[in-house]
Motif scaffolding. Sequence first.
Motif, short mmCIF file in Angstrom:
data_model
loop_
_atom_site.label_atom_id
_atom_site.label_comp_id
_atom_site.label_asym_id
_atom_site.label_seq_id
_atom_site.Cartn_x
_atom_site.Cartn_y
_atom_site.Cartn_z
N SER A 56 52.87 66.44 21.88
CA SER A 56 52.46 65.05 22.14
C SER A 56 52.28 64.88 23.65
O SER A 56 53.13 64.36 24.34
CB SER A 56 53.53 64.07 21.65
N SER A 57 51.14 65.31 24.16
CA SER A 57 50.95 65.32 25.61
C SER A 57 50.41 63.99 26.15
O SER A 57 50.36 63.79 27.35
CB SER A 57 50.03 66.47 26.01
N ARG A 58 49.98 63.10 25.24
CA ARG A 58 49.53 61.76 25.68
C ARG A 58 50.27 60.71 24.86
O ARG A 58 50.34 60.82 23.63
CB ARG A 58 48.03 61.57 25.40
N ILE A 59 50.77 59.71 25.56
CA ILE A 59 51.38 58.57 24.86
C ILE A 59 50.59 57.33 25.27
O ILE A 59 50.57 56.96 26.45
CB ILE A 59 52.87 58.36 25.24
N VAL A 60 49.91 56.75 24.31
CA VAL A 60 49.13 55.52 24.58
C VAL A 60 50.01 54.35 24.14
O VAL A 60 50.42 54.27 22.98
CB VAL A 60 47.80 55.55 23.81
N ILE A 61 50.30 53.45 25.09
CA ILE A 61 51.32 52.43 24.83
C ILE A 61 50.75 51.03 25.03
O ILE A 61 50.10 50.75 26.04
CB ILE A 61 52.52 52.64 25.80
N HIS A 62 51.02 50.16 24.06
CA HIS A 62 50.56 48.77 24.16
C HIS A 62 51.15 48.13 25.43
O HIS A 62 52.34 48.32 25.73
CB HIS A 62 50.99 47.99 22.92
N LYS A 63 50.30 47.39 26.13
CA LYS A 63 50.70 46.86 27.45
C LYS A 63 51.97 46.00 27.38
O LYS A 63 52.74 45.94 28.34
CB LYS A 63 49.55 46.09 28.10
N ILE A 101 50.44 56.96 19.59
CA ILE A 101 50.15 55.56 19.92
C ILE A 101 51.42 54.75 19.66
O ILE A 101 52.00 54.85 18.57
CB ILE A 101 48.98 55.03 19.04
N VAL A 102 51.85 53.99 20.65
CA VAL A 102 53.04 53.15 20.48
C VAL A 102 52.58 51.70 20.54
O VAL A 102 52.16 51.21 21.59
CB VAL A 102 54.10 53.43 21.57
N MET A 103 52.65 51.02 19.39
CA MET A 103 52.21 49.61 19.35
C MET A 103 53.35 48.68 19.75
O MET A 103 54.51 49.08 19.76
CB MET A 103 51.70 49.27 17.93
N ASP A 104 52.98 47.43 20.03
CA ASP A 104 54.00 46.47 20.50
C ASP A 104 54.98 46.09 19.39
O ASP A 104 56.06 45.57 19.68
CB ASP A 104 53.34 45.23 21.11
N ASP A 105 54.61 46.39 18.13
CA ASP A 105 55.54 46.07 17.03
C ASP A 105 56.34 47.30 16.60
O ASP A 105 57.01 47.28 15.56
CB ASP A 105 54.76 45.51 15.83
N ALA A 106 56.28 48.36 17.40
CA ALA A 106 56.98 49.60 17.00
C ALA A 106 58.48 49.46 17.18
O ALA A 106 58.95 48.66 17.99
CB ALA A 106 56.47 50.77 17.84
N ASN A 107 59.22 50.27 16.45
CA ASN A 107 60.64 50.46 16.74
C ASN A 107 60.69 51.34 17.99
O ASN A 107 60.47 52.54 17.91
CB ASN A 107 61.32 51.13 15.54
N LEU A 108 60.95 50.72 19.13
CA LEU A 108 60.83 51.45 20.41
C LEU A 108 61.83 52.60 20.55
O LEU A 108 61.52 53.62 21.14
CB LEU A 108 61.00 50.50 21.59
N ASP A 109 63.03 52.40 20.01
CA ASP A 109 64.03 53.48 20.08
C ASP A 109 63.51 54.71 19.35
O ASP A 109 63.62 55.84 19.83
CB ASP A 109 65.35 53.05 19.44
N LEU A 110 62.94 54.45 18.19
CA LEU A 110 62.42 55.56 17.38
C LEU A 110 61.23 56.23 18.08
O LEU A 110 61.13 57.46 18.13
CB LEU A 110 61.97 54.99 16.02
N ALA A 111 60.34 55.40 18.64
CA ALA A 111 59.16 55.93 19.34
C ALA A 111 59.59 56.79 20.53
O ALA A 111 59.00 57.84 20.81
CB ALA A 111 58.27 54.78 19.79
N LEU A 112 60.63 56.35 21.19
CA LEU A 112 61.15 57.07 22.36
C LEU A 112 61.65 58.46 21.95
O LEU A 112 61.30 59.47 22.57
CB LEU A 112 62.30 56.24 22.94
N GLU A 113 62.46 58.48 20.91
CA GLU A 113 62.98 59.77 20.43
C GLU A 113 61.83 60.69 20.03
O GLU A 113 61.83 61.88 20.35
CB GLU A 113 63.88 59.58 19.20
N GLY A 114 60.86 60.13 19.33
CA GLY A 114 59.74 60.92 18.85
C GLY A 114 58.91 61.47 20.00
O GLY A 114 58.50 62.63 20.01
N ALA A 115 58.67 60.63 21.00
CA ALA A 115 57.84 61.04 22.13
C ALA A 115 58.53 62.12 22.96
O ALA A 115 57.88 63.05 23.45
CB ALA A 115 57.50 59.84 23.00
N LEU A 116 59.85 62.03 23.08
CA LEU A 116 60.59 63.05 23.83
C LEU A 116 60.53 64.40 23.11
O LEU A 116 60.27 65.44 23.71
CB LEU A 116 62.06 62.64 24.00
N TRP A 117 60.74 64.34 21.81
CA TRP A 117 60.72 65.57 21.01
C TRP A 117 59.30 66.15 20.97
O TRP A 117 59.07 67.34 21.20
CB TRP A 117 61.28 65.27 19.61
#
Length: 496
Positions: free
Chosen positions: A289-296, A260-276
Motif C-alpha cells: 500500500s504505497s499510496r494512501i488517499v485520505i479524505h480532507k 482510500i480512507v474516507m471520512d466515515d472510516a474507522n480511523l483506528d482500523l485504517a491506521l493499522e491497515g495502512a501500516l501493515w
Amino acid sequence: MDPQRIYKNFIAGEWVESASGQTFENINPADSNDRIGQFQRSSGRDVAKAAAAAKQAYQSWRLVPPPRRAEILFRAANLLANRKEDFARDMTREMGKPLEEARGDVQEAIDMTYYMAGEGRRLFGQTTTSELPDKFCMTVRSPVGVCGLITPWNFPMAIPAWKVMPALICGNTVVIKPAEDTPLSVYNLVAVLEEAGVPGGVVNYLSGIGSEAGAPLVRHPDIKVVSFTGSVEVGREVAHACAESFKHLCLEMGGKNVIIVMDDANLDLALEGALWGGFGTTGQRCTASSRIVIHKKVYEAFAQRFTERACRLKVGNGLDPGVQMGPLITETQLRTVEKYVEIGQKEGAKLLCGGCRLTGAIYNRGWFFAPTVFGDCTPRMRICREEIFGPVVSLIPCDNFDQAIEIGNSVVYGLSSAIYTRNINNAFKAMREMETGIFYVNAPTIGAETHLPFGGTKQTGNGHREAATAALDFYSEWKSVYIDYSDRLQRAQIDT
Ligand code: UN1
C-alpha cells in the motif's frame, strides 16, 4: 548450517554442479557476516540440460492420472508443513523479512500445494449441447509442455509454489530459476518435491543470475510456457523473447497500490491497515500500500497518527523477536529508495518521517532504511506514480469520493486497491470503479489468499491470473471435443 555448504542444481532427478563449476554466494541482507552458502552459477548449458530432461519426462508425466500426481503434491504439502519453521528461518536469513512473515510465506506455499493437489480430482471441463442432433460436445484440459518459471525474491517460496503446483497438476514439467538473492527457499521447495516422489526430470531447478540463466531459459525452443514475476523492465525483455516463438507467457510485474480512507472510516482500523500494507515486507511487495488517499476531513488526524506509528516501527534483523520490519534486499534496492526520497523532496512532498538509511551497531552490516512517510503529496508526483519497492508511503489528501477514485486509478498499474469506509454504497461503488485485479474493503491491499485469482490490470501484467482455478487456465490448453453419433455427415452452421 555450514556456511561453506555448496547447494547444487537439480536436473533429471540428480543434484549436480553447474556446467562451468562456478558458484555465487547467498548472504543475509540484514547481516553481511551471515553467509548462507554457495549456489550454482548456471548458464545456457545448464538450461539446455534441464530443458532436455523436462522434455523427456513430459512424455510420461503427462499420462500420469491427475489424482496420482496429486498424491505427490499432498505428500509435498505435508512435508512443507512439518518443516515450516526451518524453511521460514532459511527464508528470513536469505531475504530479510521478519520470521512471522516468512512463516506466512511458507504457509502460502503449503496452501497452494494442498489446493492444487485437490484439483487432481477436479480439473473440470464442460459438457454442453450441440446445435446438431445426435452429437455430443465437451471440453477437456491438456497440458502444454515444459514450463520455464522465473521467480522473485520477495516471496521466495510462495510465488514459486504458485507456479510449480498448477503446472504439475496439469501434467506439465518445469524448469525453475529463482531470483539470485533467494535460491535457498526454492532449493528447499524442490528438495521436498523430490522427497515426495516427483519423478526425475519433472521438476528441474537451477540457480543463477537473470542475464546468464534466466535469459537462455525464456529463449529455449523446448520451453513452451513462461511465467515470470519481477520488474517491469525485465518483464518487457521476457515478453520480447517469448514473442519470437509465441510462447505462452504470464507476466506479474509492478504495482502502485492505493488505500482510500474516507471520512466515515474507522480511523483506528485504517491506521493499522495502512501500516501493515505500507511497511509489511519493508514495502517490498507488488501489493504494498504505497499510496494512501485520505479524505480532507480526516487527513490531518490520520497523517499525524500514521507518522507517529511509522517512526516507532521496530526495524532490525528479522530473526530477532519483536522486529516489525527487516532490511531491503540489496544495496541496489537501497539506492533506489534513496533516489526516490530525493525525488519526492524535490517535487515538494513533505517528508514527515524517515528518509534515510539506518546506521548504528545493529544496522551497519545490512541494508536498513527507516520507515518513510511523505505528506501533502499530489497524484502527479513521481513518488505517487512509480513503484519504489521500499518502505516509502505517500499520503495524498482528497476532497471527496469521486476524486479519491480518480486518483486511485491515475497510475499505469492495476494490481490491488482498498477502501476504508462504513458507507456500504461507496464500498460497492469503489469495488466497481477501481481498475485493479484485487480489491479490499476495510483491509489493506496485501493479503491475497491462494484460492482467489491473483494478478492485475493495465501494466501490472499481461491479462493472466495466478492462483485459484485461473492458474489452471494458464497451465493447460482447452480442447473442444465434438462426438457425432448420427452416422451421417452433419454440417455445422449449414444443415439446420
Ligand atoms: C507479491 O507482492 O508479489 O497478497 C505477492 C499478498 C501476498 C502475496 C504478495 N499474499 O500480499
